[in-house]
Design a protein around this motif. Structure first.
Motif, PDB file in Angstrom:
ATOM      1  N   SER A 153       0.838  -1.204   0.000  1.00  0.00           N
ATOM      2  CA  SER A 153       0.000   0.000   0.000  1.00  0.00           C
ATOM      3  C   SER A 153       0.868   1.247   0.000  1.00  0.00           C
ATOM      4  O   SER A 153       2.081   1.180   0.187  1.00  0.00           O
ATOM      5  CB  SER A 153      -0.890  -0.002   1.244  1.00  0.00           C
ATOM      6  OG  SER A 153      -0.088   0.105   2.407  1.00  0.00           O
ATOM      7  N   ARG A 154       0.212   2.397  -0.201  1.00  0.00           N
ATOM      8  CA  ARG A 154       0.932   3.670  -0.148  1.00  0.00           C
ATOM      9  C   ARG A 154       0.037   4.720   0.518  1.00  0.00           C
ATOM     10  O   ARG A 154      -1.185   4.518   0.616  1.00  0.00           O
ATOM     11  CB  ARG A 154       1.354   4.106  -1.543  1.00  0.00           C
ATOM     12  CG  ARG A 154       0.223   4.338  -2.520  1.00  0.00           C
ATOM     13  CD  ARG A 154       0.808   4.837  -3.832  1.00  0.00           C
ATOM     14  NE  ARG A 154      -0.184   5.127  -4.836  1.00  0.00           N
ATOM     15  CZ  ARG A 154      -0.753   4.239  -5.623  1.00  0.00           C
ATOM     16  NH1 ARG A 154      -0.461   2.946  -5.484  1.00  0.00           N
ATOM     17  NH2 ARG A 154      -1.624   4.596  -6.537  1.00  0.00           N
ATOM     18  N   PRO A 155       0.611   5.861   0.944  1.00  0.00           N
ATOM     19  CA  PRO A 155      -0.199   6.837   1.667  1.00  0.00           C
ATOM     20  C   PRO A 155      -1.307   7.428   0.802  1.00  0.00           C
ATOM     21  O   PRO A 155      -1.121   7.650  -0.398  1.00  0.00           O
ATOM     22  CB  PRO A 155       0.816   7.933   2.040  1.00  0.00           C
ATOM     23  CG  PRO A 155       2.151   7.309   1.902  1.00  0.00           C
ATOM     24  CD  PRO A 155       2.034   6.251   0.859  1.00  0.00           C
ATOM     25  N   ILE A 156      -2.440   7.707   1.436  1.00  0.00           N
ATOM     26  CA  ILE A 156      -3.531   8.428   0.774  1.00  0.00           C
ATOM     27  C   ILE A 156      -3.162   9.911   0.788  1.00  0.00           C
ATOM     28  O   ILE A 156      -2.651  10.426   1.787  1.00  0.00           O
ATOM     29  CB  ILE A 156      -4.866   8.201   1.536  1.00  0.00           C
ATOM     30  CG1 ILE A 156      -5.299   6.738   1.415  1.00  0.00           C
ATOM     31  CG2 ILE A 156      -5.956   9.151   1.041  1.00  0.00           C
ATOM     32  CD1 ILE A 156      -6.548   6.376   2.214  1.00  0.00           C
ATOM     33  N   GLU A 157      -3.417  10.588  -0.335  1.00  0.00           N
ATOM     34  CA  GLU A 157      -3.179  12.044  -0.386  1.00  0.00           C
ATOM     35  C   GLU A 157      -4.524  12.758  -0.342  1.00  0.00           C
ATOM     36  O   GLU A 157      -5.531  12.190  -0.752  1.00  0.00           O
ATOM     37  CB  GLU A 157      -2.425  12.399  -1.669  1.00  0.00           C
ATOM     38  CG  GLU A 157      -1.016  11.831  -1.665  1.00  0.00           C
ATOM     39  CD  GLU A 157      -0.264  12.076  -2.967  1.00  0.00           C
ATOM     40  OE1 GLU A 157      -0.658  12.985  -3.723  1.00  0.00           O
ATOM     41  OE2 GLU A 157       0.698  11.330  -3.222  1.00  0.00           O
ATOM     42  N   SER A 165       7.398  19.392  -1.135  1.00  0.00           N
ATOM     43  CA  SER A 165       8.793  19.088  -0.735  1.00  0.00           C
ATOM     44  C   SER A 165       8.946  18.969   0.774  1.00  0.00           C
ATOM     45  O   SER A 165       8.414  18.042   1.377  1.00  0.00           O
ATOM     46  CB  SER A 165       9.763  20.099  -1.339  1.00  0.00           C
ATOM     47  OG  SER A 165       9.455  21.388  -0.870  1.00  0.00           O
ATOM     48  N   ASP A 166       9.623  19.930   1.418  1.00  0.00           N
ATOM     49  CA  ASP A 166       9.937  19.762   2.832  1.00  0.00           C
ATOM     50  C   ASP A 166       8.809  20.250   3.747  1.00  0.00           C
ATOM     51  O   ASP A 166       8.790  19.933   4.932  1.00  0.00           O
ATOM     52  CB  ASP A 166      11.219  20.546   3.130  1.00  0.00           C
ATOM     53  CG  ASP A 166      11.920  19.991   4.354  1.00  0.00           C
ATOM     54  OD1 ASP A 166      11.901  18.756   4.521  1.00  0.00           O
ATOM     55  OD2 ASP A 166      12.446  20.795   5.138  1.00  0.00           O
ATOM     56  N   ARG A 167       7.840  21.009   3.225  1.00  0.00           N
ATOM     57  CA  ARG A 167       6.833  21.645   4.096  1.00  0.00           C
ATOM     58  C   ARG A 167       5.661  20.729   4.436  1.00  0.00           C
ATOM     59  O   ARG A 167       5.187  20.699   5.560  1.00  0.00           O
ATOM     60  CB  ARG A 167       6.280  22.914   3.425  1.00  0.00           C
ATOM     61  CG  ARG A 167       7.270  24.019   3.284  1.00  0.00           C
ATOM     62  CD  ARG A 167       7.254  24.920   4.508  1.00  0.00           C
ATOM     63  NE  ARG A 167       8.397  25.811   4.473  1.00  0.00           N
ATOM     64  CZ  ARG A 167       9.082  26.196   5.532  1.00  0.00           C
ATOM     65  NH1 ARG A 167       8.751  25.769   6.733  1.00  0.00           N
ATOM     66  NH2 ARG A 167      10.114  26.993   5.418  1.00  0.00           N
ATOM     67  N   ILE A 168       5.158  20.015   3.404  1.00  0.00           N
ATOM     68  CA  ILE A 168       3.994  19.133   3.628  1.00  0.00           C
ATOM     69  C   ILE A 168       4.396  17.745   3.143  1.00  0.00           C
ATOM     70  O   ILE A 168       4.625  17.536   1.946  1.00  0.00           O
ATOM     71  CB  ILE A 168       2.751  19.623   2.839  1.00  0.00           C
ATOM     72  CG1 ILE A 168       2.447  21.090   3.185  1.00  0.00           C
ATOM     73  CG2 ILE A 168       1.554  18.724   3.132  1.00  0.00           C
ATOM     74  CD1 ILE A 168       1.291  21.693   2.385  1.00  0.00           C
ATOM     75  N   VAL A 169       4.521  16.812   4.084  1.00  0.00           N
ATOM     76  CA  VAL A 169       5.067  15.497   3.724  1.00  0.00           C
ATOM     77  C   VAL A 169       4.114  14.389   4.167  1.00  0.00           C
ATOM     78  O   VAL A 169       3.217  14.605   4.985  1.00  0.00           O
ATOM     79  CB  VAL A 169       6.448  15.262   4.381  1.00  0.00           C
ATOM     80  CG1 VAL A 169       7.456  16.301   3.933  1.00  0.00           C
ATOM     81  CG2 VAL A 169       6.331  15.235   5.893  1.00  0.00           C
ATOM     82  N   ASP A 170       4.359  13.192   3.618  1.00  0.00           N
ATOM     83  CA  ASP A 170       3.633  12.023   4.113  1.00  0.00           C
ATOM     84  C   ASP A 170       4.514  11.336   5.165  1.00  0.00           C
ATOM     85  O   ASP A 170       5.546  11.893   5.581  1.00  0.00           O
ATOM     86  CB  ASP A 170       3.260  11.088   2.954  1.00  0.00           C
ATOM     87  CG  ASP A 170       4.486  10.604   2.181  1.00  0.00           C
ATOM     88  OD1 ASP A 170       5.611  10.720   2.703  1.00  0.00           O
ATOM     89  OD2 ASP A 170       4.312  10.110   1.046  1.00  0.00           O
ATOM     90  N   VAL A 276      -3.441  10.203   6.766  1.00  0.00           N
ATOM     91  CA  VAL A 276      -4.891   9.962   6.765  1.00  0.00           C
ATOM     92  C   VAL A 276      -5.243   8.563   6.252  1.00  0.00           C
ATOM     93  O   VAL A 276      -6.357   8.331   5.791  1.00  0.00           O
ATOM     94  CB  VAL A 276      -5.622  11.033   5.927  1.00  0.00           C
ATOM     95  CG1 VAL A 276      -5.479  12.412   6.559  1.00  0.00           C
ATOM     96  CG2 VAL A 276      -5.103  11.055   4.483  1.00  0.00           C
ATOM     97  N   GLY A 277      -4.310   7.642   6.337  1.00  0.00           N
ATOM     98  CA  GLY A 277      -4.583   6.271   5.913  1.00  0.00           C
ATOM     99  C   GLY A 277      -3.755   5.879   4.699  1.00  0.00           C
ATOM    100  O   GLY A 277      -3.022   6.698   4.135  1.00  0.00           O
ATOM    101  N   ARG A 278      -3.874   4.612   4.302  1.00  0.00           N
ATOM    102  CA  ARG A 278      -3.106   4.085   3.175  1.00  0.00           C
ATOM    103  C   ARG A 278      -4.044   3.356   2.217  1.00  0.00           C
ATOM    104  O   ARG A 278      -5.089   2.865   2.626  1.00  0.00           O
ATOM    105  CB  ARG A 278      -2.011   3.126   3.692  1.00  0.00           C
ATOM    106  CG  ARG A 278      -0.995   3.841   4.556  1.00  0.00           C
ATOM    107  CD  ARG A 278       0.065   2.882   5.107  1.00  0.00           C
ATOM    108  NE  ARG A 278       0.867   2.259   4.078  1.00  0.00           N
ATOM    109  CZ  ARG A 278       1.912   2.831   3.468  1.00  0.00           C
ATOM    110  NH1 ARG A 278       2.292   4.044   3.791  1.00  0.00           N
ATOM    111  NH2 ARG A 278       2.583   2.183   2.544  1.00  0.00           N
ATOM    112  N   ARG A 279      -3.648   3.317   0.939  1.00  0.00           N
ATOM    113  CA  ARG A 279      -4.471   2.600  -0.042  1.00  0.00           C
ATOM    114  C   ARG A 279      -3.628   1.580  -0.793  1.00  0.00           C
ATOM    115  O   ARG A 279      -2.414   1.748  -0.950  1.00  0.00           O
ATOM    116  CB  ARG A 279      -5.175   3.566  -0.980  1.00  0.00           C
ATOM    117  CG  ARG A 279      -4.256   4.368  -1.858  1.00  0.00           C
ATOM    118  CD  ARG A 279      -5.074   5.453  -2.534  1.00  0.00           C
ATOM    119  NE  ARG A 279      -4.228   6.380  -3.262  1.00  0.00           N
ATOM    120  CZ  ARG A 279      -3.989   6.297  -4.564  1.00  0.00           C
ATOM    121  NH1 ARG A 279      -4.490   5.322  -5.273  1.00  0.00           N
ATOM    122  NH2 ARG A 279      -3.221   7.189  -5.146  1.00  0.00           N
ATOM    123  N   PRO A 280      -4.300   0.505  -1.258  1.00  0.00           N
ATOM    124  CA  PRO A 280      -3.550  -0.603  -1.862  1.00  0.00           C
ATOM    125  C   PRO A 280      -2.922  -0.237  -3.208  1.00  0.00           C
ATOM    126  O   PRO A 280      -3.472   0.574  -3.959  1.00  0.00           O
ATOM    127  CB  PRO A 280      -4.630  -1.677  -2.055  1.00  0.00           C
ATOM    128  CG  PRO A 280      -5.919  -0.936  -2.062  1.00  0.00           C
ATOM    129  CD  PRO A 280      -5.742   0.268  -1.198  1.00  0.00           C
TER     130      PRO A 280
END
Ligand code: FAD
Ligand code: NAD
Length: 477
Positions: A153-157, A165-170, A276-280
């Motif tokens: 899975s990977r992070p939900i955006e 970049s450096d300000r808002i990250v997962d 906020v969660g992950r998706r497959p």
């Protein structure tokens, strides 16, 4: 002509690499396809868990807790330390070293088990074939009697807060900051939000956590979640429930707009973590001609044995139903490998533990009190606070409790919930008891070493029958 294997595993995370090792142990000719390129620009096994998940987050949780204890937590032991300083770049490089050692270890295990690691990105084709695009864009085809899908899975955006970049990250980005943000916003008070929020809070950030739901940790037993919220608040994690982020603007930091029960709110912070969660990862599995069934939540549809709708194609780990946990994926990997080899095996989904590695740690297995009420099941409960534990007092770490839930009639253990220091190491007692269909009386009759934190489990089991020794009982057996 494509090369033929007994088994090809697509994805080398904790679900896939464990499946591959077990297949090879069982004498099956096995390949594993993995595309991960690590921070050092090298191909790596281990997936999310080893590269940007379980292991690096726990490395930083350990380092940051030791710093926080040294900076302000040791006076109760009569130890004064001055001039404590967090060297964050060294913490990060130490974490990177652990990741490299462990991912290198999987590579070594693949060689020892004669598993062919195919480096590149695989796509599922009909007739149990996989096309692999390697790093140099070369394409090759491979075929197998069985294919195990384990692409994770990977992070939900979220569109209101795009990554920057450096300000808002997962979560992956927040494991690599080399400086401490003065003010940090974490979006999502789930497992990742609380763990990574804790890391940066301990290192000195002012942390605000915005959670869309009104309920804190809905999957956790209410009594435990309530205690957790109180303890996190005392640590300075400012958790705002029912807070919906509407917009974000990157300026010298990040300006956030959100709504809560009091209306529209503004928040200016230096950095943001979106958790906020992950998706497959199904994009390369749903080629029209492959005809793989995907369920309504976007997960690969499987039956209880991890078989997809296509014979010979299996799916495990974060890609399929059930909790997104490394150990759940690994055990599915073992079970599928054994089924392919014709063995009988069993995975008890009711005995999979969960842990949130904050301080205190929150660990549980089995049913919560709310689930039992909803099922209308008659149950009894026993609670023992760590404040009454001699070992917890010696450790100056007395927050939290052990809670045991057992069937009213049969006494079978139905749930164990622990909030307290090191509870991740205690919850295995509950896992074993549920796996062995043990009772709270079995735990009450077992002898636990003194003085240990695990005695609190013993006392909670006694309390379920109104005969705890070190607290007054609410009822008598
Ligand atoms: P993944 O680990 O995601 O591995 C899938 C692999 O497949 C990846 O390496 C990917 O590169 C590869 N892949 C995908 N598509 C392709 C393709 N087409 N071709 C080739 N390769 C492909 N869980 C816990 O149990 N305990 C924890 O403490 C914990 N902490 C976590 C902390 C963080 C910050 C995060 C993000 C997660 C954490 N998790 C934890 C969750 C855990 O990491 C996952 O549940 C676990 O990694 C899932 O394993 P998996 O093998 O199914 O998938
Ligand atoms: P999560 O589902 O645990 O939490 C996400 C939270 O974000 C939820 O509380 C949700 O209500 C909230 N949310 C969703 N959209 C939002 C929005 N727009 N604004 C504000 N809040 C919002 O997901 P996660 O923390 O990202 O973790 C993903 C998965 O990784 C979890 O399922 C977990 O199992 C796994 N994980 C496990 C561990 C562990 O075992 N210790 C650690 C980290 C991650």
């Amino acid at each position: 002509m494509s090369e033929k294997y007994d088994v090809i595993v697509l994805g080398g995370g904790p679900a896939g690499y464990v499946a591959a090792i077990r297949c090879a142990q069982l004498g099956l000719k096995t390949a594993c396809i993995e595309q991960w390129i690590n921070k050092q620009g090298k191909p790596a096994l281990g997936g999310t868990c080893l590269n940007v998940g379980c292991i690096p987050s726990k490395a930083l949780l350990e380092s940051s807790q030791i710093y926080a204890d040294a900076a302000k937590g040791l006076s109760s032991h009569g130890i004064e330390i001055s001039g404590v300083r967090a060297d964050v770049p060294t913490m990060i490089s130490g974490k990177d070293k652990i990741v490299q050692e462990l991912t290198g270890g999987i590579e070594h295990l693949f060689r020892a088990n004669k598993i062919h690691w195919i480096q590149g990105s695989g796509s599922l084709l009909p007739e149990r074939q996989i096309e692999v695009t390697d790093i140099d864009s070369g394409k090759s085809r491979f075929q197998a009697d069985n294919i195990i899908l384990a692409t994770g899975s990977r992070p939900i955006e979220i569109s209101a807060v795009p990554l920057h970049s450096d300000r808002i990250v997962d979560s992956a980005g927040a494991l690599d900051w080399e400086s401490v943000p003065q003010k940090l916003c974490v979006i999502g008070a789930g497992v990742i939000g609380l763990e990574l929020g804790s890391v940066w809070r301990r290192l000195g950030s002012e942390v605000v956590v915005l959670e869309a739901q009104d309920t804190f940790l809905p999957m956790v037993d209410r009594q435990i979640a309530k205690d957790a919220l109180r303890q996190f608040g005392r640590q300075g994690l400012d958790i705002k429930l029912g807070a919906r982020v509407m917009a974000s603007t990157v300026n010298e930091g990040v300006a956030l707009e959100y709504t809560d029960k009091n209306g529209e709110q503004q928040l200016q912070v230096d950095r943001v973590i979106v958790a906020v969660g992950r998706r497959p990862n199904i994009d390369q599995l749903t080629l029209p001609e492959a005809d793989l069934l995907i369920d309504e939540r976007g997960l690969v549809h499987v039956n209880d044995n991890c078989e997809t709708n296509i014979p010979g194609i299996w799916a495990i780990g974060d890609l399929v139903r059930g909790p997104m946990l490394a150990h759940k994926g690994s055990e599915e990997g073992v079970a599928v490998a054994e089924r392919i080899a014709g063995k009988h095996c069993h995975l008890n989904y009711d005995a999979i533990p969960s842990v949130i590695y904050t301080h205190p740690e929150i660990s549980w297995v089995g049913k919560t009190e709310e689930q039992l009420k909803e099922e209308g099941r008659a149950y009894k409960s026993g609670v023992f606070p760590f404040a009454a534990s001699g070992r917890a007092k010696a450790m100056r770490d007395t927050g939290g409790m052990v809670k045991i839930l057992a069937d009213e009639a049969s006494d079978e253990l139905l749930g164990m919930h622990i909030i307290g220091g090191h509870s991740s190491e205690l919850i295995g007692h509950g896992v074993m008891a549920i796996e062995f269909q043990g009772t709270s009386e079995d735990i009450a009759r077992s002898v636990f070493a003194h003085p240990t934190l695990s005695e609190a489990i013993h006392e909670a089991a006694l309390a379920a029958d109104g005969r705890a020794i070190h607290i007054p009982n609410k009822k008598r057996s």
